[in-house]
Structure formats: C-alpha cells, structure tokens
Design an enzyme around this catalytic site. Structure first.
Site, PDB file in Angstrom:
ATOM      1  N   TYR A  45     -13.466  16.406  -7.457  1.00 29.79           N
ATOM      2  CA  TYR A  45     -12.719  16.954  -6.321  1.00 29.79           C
ATOM      3  C   TYR A  45     -13.570  16.862  -5.061  1.00 29.79           C
ATOM      4  O   TYR A  45     -14.786  17.093  -5.124  1.00 29.79           O
ATOM      5  CB  TYR A  45     -12.371  18.429  -6.574  1.00 29.79           C
ATOM      6  CG  TYR A  45     -10.907  18.634  -6.881  1.00 29.79           C
ATOM      7  CD1 TYR A  45      -9.941  18.357  -5.924  1.00 29.79           C
ATOM      8  CD2 TYR A  45     -10.487  19.096  -8.127  1.00 29.79           C
ATOM      9  CE1 TYR A  45      -8.596  18.525  -6.194  1.00 29.79           C
ATOM     10  CE2 TYR A  45      -9.146  19.270  -8.410  1.00 29.79           C
ATOM     11  CZ  TYR A  45      -8.196  18.978  -7.435  1.00 29.79           C
ATOM     12  OH  TYR A  45      -6.872  19.144  -7.705  1.00 29.79           O
ATOM     13  N   GLU A  47     -12.207  17.887  -1.522  1.00 35.09           N
ATOM     14  CA  GLU A  47     -11.367  18.232  -0.360  1.00 35.09           C
ATOM     15  C   GLU A  47     -12.210  18.274   0.907  1.00 35.09           C
ATOM     16  O   GLU A  47     -13.325  18.786   0.913  1.00 35.09           O
ATOM     17  CB  GLU A  47     -10.674  19.580  -0.605  1.00 35.09           C
ATOM     18  CG  GLU A  47      -9.531  19.440  -1.593  1.00 35.09           C
ATOM     19  CD  GLU A  47      -8.837  20.748  -1.904  1.00 35.09           C
ATOM     20  OE1 GLU A  47      -9.210  21.791  -1.342  1.00 35.09           O
ATOM     21  OE2 GLU A  47      -7.913  20.717  -2.735  1.00 35.09           O
ATOM     22  N   ASP A 200       3.162  -0.171  11.441  1.00 36.39           N
ATOM     23  CA  ASP A 200       3.054  -0.016   9.994  1.00 36.39           C
ATOM     24  C   ASP A 200       2.956  -1.425   9.415  1.00 36.39           C
ATOM     25  O   ASP A 200       3.953  -2.156   9.359  1.00 36.39           O
ATOM     26  CB  ASP A 200       4.304   0.726   9.486  1.00 36.39           C
ATOM     27  CG  ASP A 200       4.326   0.879   7.975  1.00 36.39           C
ATOM     28  OD1 ASP A 200       3.538   0.197   7.287  1.00 36.39           O
ATOM     29  OD2 ASP A 200       5.149   1.671   7.475  1.00 36.39           O
ATOM     30  N   THR A 226      -0.474   0.015   3.421  1.00 35.71           N
ATOM     31  CA  THR A 226      -0.785   0.272   2.020  1.00 35.71           C
ATOM     32  C   THR A 226      -1.867  -0.725   1.620  1.00 35.71           C
ATOM     33  O   THR A 226      -2.097  -1.723   2.312  1.00 35.71           O
ATOM     34  CB  THR A 226       0.453   0.102   1.112  1.00 35.71           C
ATOM     35  OG1 THR A 226       1.129  -1.084   1.488  1.00 35.71           O
ATOM     36  CG2 THR A 226       1.380   1.286   1.228  1.00 35.71           C
ATOM     37  N   LYS A 229      -0.608  -4.304  -1.534  1.00 32.71           N
ATOM     38  CA  LYS A 229       0.301  -5.459  -1.373  1.00 32.71           C
ATOM     39  C   LYS A 229      -0.547  -6.699  -1.058  1.00 32.71           C
ATOM     40  O   LYS A 229      -1.294  -7.142  -1.932  1.00 32.71           O
ATOM     41  CB  LYS A 229       1.329  -5.138  -0.282  1.00 32.71           C
ATOM     42  CG  LYS A 229       2.236  -3.953  -0.638  1.00 32.71           C
ATOM     43  CD  LYS A 229       3.323  -3.752   0.396  1.00 32.71           C
ATOM     44  CE  LYS A 229       4.277  -2.635   0.033  1.00 32.71           C
ATOM     45  NZ  LYS A 229       3.860  -1.311   0.532  1.00 32.71           N
ATOM     46  N   ARG A 235      -3.245   0.989  -5.564  1.00 31.57           N
ATOM     47  CA  ARG A 235      -2.250   1.739  -4.784  1.00 31.57           C
ATOM     48  C   ARG A 235      -2.992   2.743  -3.913  1.00 31.57           C
ATOM     49  O   ARG A 235      -3.888   3.457  -4.379  1.00 31.57           O
ATOM     50  CB  ARG A 235      -1.275   2.456  -5.700  1.00 31.57           C
ATOM     51  CG  ARG A 235      -0.446   1.486  -6.507  1.00 31.57           C
ATOM     52  CD  ARG A 235       0.739   2.157  -7.112  1.00 31.57           C
ATOM     53  NE  ARG A 235       1.894   1.962  -6.282  1.00 31.57           N
ATOM     54  CZ  ARG A 235       2.713   0.909  -6.375  1.00 31.57           C
ATOM     55  NH1 ARG A 235       2.475  -0.027  -7.258  1.00 31.57           N
ATOM     56  NH2 ARG A 235       3.753   0.809  -5.586  1.00 31.57           N
TER      57      ARG A 235
HETATM   58  N1  DSN Z   1       8.648  -0.518  -1.894  1.00 28.24           N
HETATM   59  C1  DSN Z   1       7.978  -1.338  -0.926  1.00 28.24           C
HETATM   60  C2  DSN Z   1       8.550  -2.709  -0.910  1.00 28.24           C
HETATM   61  O1  DSN Z   1       8.916  -3.196  -1.971  1.00 28.24           O
HETATM   62  O2  DSN Z   1       8.621  -3.342   0.125  1.00 28.24           O
HETATM   63  C3  DSN Z   1       7.957  -0.712   0.391  1.00 28.24           C
HETATM   64  O3  DSN Z   1       7.555   0.600   0.280  1.00 28.24           O
END
Ligand code: DSN
Length: 438
Positions: A45, A47, A200, A226, A229, A235
């Site tokens: 932990y 925080e 974003d 994120t 991707k 993630r």
């Molecule tokens: N779920 C993602 C996507 O497939 O584009 C976006 O959050």
C-alpha cells in the site's frame, strides 16, 4: 487439483496466439511488463505521492513511481519544470474523471466529441432524453460532430459552437475517429473561449510516443491516456498536466477519487515506457499506421465505405449501412473465422450500439507480431470474403425480431464450414508470427 482459472487462462493464451487480434484498443504487452505486473509490488500500500505517503515501508516503491513519472516526461519530451505526470489513475475513465474533479465544479460545461462520431463514454455521454454517464449527471455536456460529407471535424464549426456554448473544458479524443486531431487548433479554440483543453490520447499514446502521430504537447493543458493500447503496457493510465495544475490533479486522484495506487501496474507502465524510447518502438509505431492505411486502402478499393476515406492512425472504421450485412453479424462471422474485430457505430448511424452499422478494426496487435503490408493483403482477402459470404444474412428491421435472428444466426454460423476453414488457415498463418510471450 489445479484451479480451473488456470485452465481458462491457458485457453485464453491459446486464443490470443491462434487468432488475429484486430480490436484496435487491444495489444500484446511485453513479457517484462507481465513480470512487473505479477510481482510482489501488488502486496504494497502506498497512499499518497512519492515521499509523501500515508503508509510506512515505501522507500522502494517511491523510487519505482518516481522513475515511472520521469520516464513519462522523457517519452513525451517534456520539461519537468513545466509539466507533471501522475501515473496512479486505475484506467482511462478514472483518469478523465480525475481531471474533471480537479478543474471543474458541478454544473460546469464540457464540450466533447460525439460518441457515434468516435468519442468516448467518459467524456459525458448522454442521450437527448437520458443521462447515461455519471459525468453527464454532474456537468452540462455538449457534443461536437463530424461533417456529414467528409466525416472529419470542421474546426470552424467547433469554434462557432464553443463560442456559443462557452465550455469550461474542451475535450478531444475517442475510440473510433480515424483522422488525426489538430491539437494546435483545438487549443486555440479553447483559449479563445477561456476553456481548458484536454487531449485524451488513450488510443494514440503509442503512436505519439513513437512519432507516428502528432503530439498534443505543448498545446493541451492536460493530456490523459491509457497505457495498454498502442503504448503496449499493462492496463492503467497516465495524466500529464501543466505544472500549475499538478497539485489539483494529484489530490483529485488521491484522496479525491481513489485509494492506494496499483504499484504493480505502475512498474509495468514504467517498463513499457522504457521500451517506447527504443528505435524499435519508433519503427513499430510507424508500421502500425502503414498497416492500417494499407487495410483501409484495400477496403476502399473494394468499394466498401471506409469512414473518412482512410485512416491516419491505427484503426479503420467501415460503414456497412448501404452495402452488406449489419456490423454485429459481420463481427460475429469474423470471430468464427479467427479474426477478432469490433461491431461499431458509425457517424449518423441509424442503428443502435448493440446492432450498429459498422465494423472497427486495427493493427496494433498484429503489427506487434511482426506483420506487414504483405500480411495485410492476406488478411483483407479473408475479411472481404467473409463480408461477401454473409451478406445474405440481413438483420430484421423489427427490434424484437433481431434478437431471435441473431440467436439463430450464431447457432448456424458457428458450424459453418467456410468460416471454420478460414479459422484453420488463420491459425496456421498465425504460427509464423509468434506472440511476444516467454
Ligand atoms: N474500450 C475502449 C475501446 O475499445 O476503444 C475505449 O475505452
């Protein structure tokens, strides 16, 4: 006895190896990232922020989080006196929520990309008669749209809308917009109306890091992304903001919205960021875009309606409204044939998100396996064959009849010889391109 979960994980590993992962938001991460994410760090932990924790025993994890923040700034070529990174948000939607919580007050105005035109739920999605997201219940949201003809954004129109609506925050980014965003122009519009500009770049983060897409820096006030991707990490999420918003963003993430950061994910993000600074990653990002452009070209040449005429990124959106079977039917048939793509709404889609008119597919994962233009040609051969083959399966117009139709279609098609034959060919093809697994 072995826990069934591990049998299922093995099956999923086989599926990811033997099929073409063409969902544009998915990717193969590196074995080293999985090593970091599966490490003892998940047992700690911490925080607070590095060196300002509410827990003891954090000397080592402080170093890890600081290293991760340093790498964020290095990857995006940012000066630490002007920019700050937060790597604690659990994923993209919480990261966006943290930005709103830091910079806005309830009732403030958000202006963002319309979801069916490629936007994202976390930017305040709502229907004219229904608030769908929590964000839409708290803030006053207005969406901007693509041009009906070109299916790309008209920045003059966005500016006119912003001058009337006067948002407190202007947002770009989403999940199914194949063109690049003009961040400079968006920042100018935001400045003109006294709004923050939030870019974003969840989908494009790796393309920006690898120099294959335009950077939102130094234009945006805040950038969220994120990490799983195109960036090929675990993630997670990253928030980068101008230094003056650092305190507001950090305290919005914790204690505003979250508890302890997921240090194992933060370590995984740091590993992926180090990889993103290599010449190999630059080549990868450029090949992702080349492959997607090539896929889009073959689809467009075959007469299908490729939204916006092509792509500048890692994804392709095809509108099947006028041509063939519905997106849901097409996506399911592809799955049986070992090609995993999305059913997706398209701009001005007359259908619902469950039975949308389009398909979305992309190249981040197949490029990570080393596939290039030659392989894209083989893949489109299968895809076009599938679309043509299932064109007689028309989804009924009647809403009630659709579910019954889909159930019967799925039953029939899962035993279809042609599709299963393609799945076998796909499996053999995949063997030549090993997945990055130890
Ligand atoms: N779920 C993602 C996507 O497939 O584009 C976006 O959050």
């Amino acid at each position: 006895m072995k826990d069934k979960i591990f049998e299922l994980i093995k099956k999923e590993e086989d599926r990811q190896r033997d099929t073409l992962m063409m969902i544009p938001s998915e990717n193969y991460t590196y074995p080293e990232v999985r090593q970091a994410v599966g490490s003892v760090l998940m047992q700690k932990y911490a925080e607070g922020q590095p060196k300002k924790r509410y827990y003891q025993g954090n000397g080592i994890v402080d170093e890890i989080e600081e290293l991760c923040e340093e790498r964020v700034l290095k990857v995006f070529k940012l000066n630490s006196e002007k920019w700050s990174a937060n790597v604690q948000a659990y994923s993209g939607s919480p990261a966006n929520l943290a930005v709103y919580n830091a910079l806005l007050s309830p009732g403030d105005k958000i202006m963002a990309m319309y979801l069916p035109d490629g936007g994202h739920l976390s930017h305040g999605w709502q229907m004219p008669d229904k608030k769908i997201t929590f964000v839409s219940k708290i803030f006053d949201v207005s969406f901007y749209h693509v041009d009906p003809k070109t299916k790309v954004f008209d920045y003059d129109k966005i500016e006119k809308q912003a001058l009337i609506f006067k948002p407190k925050i202007l947002i770009s980014g989403g999940t199914a917009y194949p063109s690049e965003i003009d961040h400079k122009k968006m920042a100018q519009i935001a400045k003109k109306v006294g709004a923050y500009y939030l870019a974003d770049i969840a989908h494009e983060a790796g393309l920006v890091a690898g120099g294959a897409n335009k950077s939102p820096f130094p234009y945006a006030d805040v950038v969220t992304m994120t990490t799983h991707k195109t960036l090929r990490g675990p993630r997670g999420a990253i928030i980068i903001c101008r230094k003056e918003y650092e305190e507001a963003i950090d305290s919005s993430v914790f204690p505003g919205l979250q508890g302890g950061p997921h240090l194992h994910s933060i370590a995984g993000i740091a590993v992926a960021l180090e990889k993103a600074m290599t010449p190999g990653f630059k080549k990868y990002a450029s090949q992702v875009v080349k492959n997607a452009r090539y896929l889009a070209k073959i689809f467009a040449d075959s007469g299908l309606d490729v939204v916006s005429g092509g792509t500048e990124k890692h994804l392709v959106l095809v509108d099947l409204t006028k041509s063939k079977a519905n997106g849901a039917v097409v996506a399911y048939a592809h799955e049986i044939a070992g090609i995993v793509i999305n059913k997706n709404t398209t701009p001005f889609d007359p259908m619902t998100p469950f039975y949308p008119s389009g398909i979305r597919f992309g190249t981040p994962a197949i490029t990570a396996r080393g596939m290039k233009e030659k392989e894209m040609k083989t893949i489109t051969g299968w895809m076009l064959k599938i679309i043509d083959y299932i064109s007689p399966y028309k989804l009924p117009g009647n809403k009630e009849a659709r579910n019954t139709f889909m159930k019967a279609f799925k039953e029939k098609i899962k035993k279809d010889e042609l599709l299963l034959g393609i799945a076998e060919e796909v499996k053999n093809f995949c063997q030549k391109f090993p997945v990055p697994v130890k």
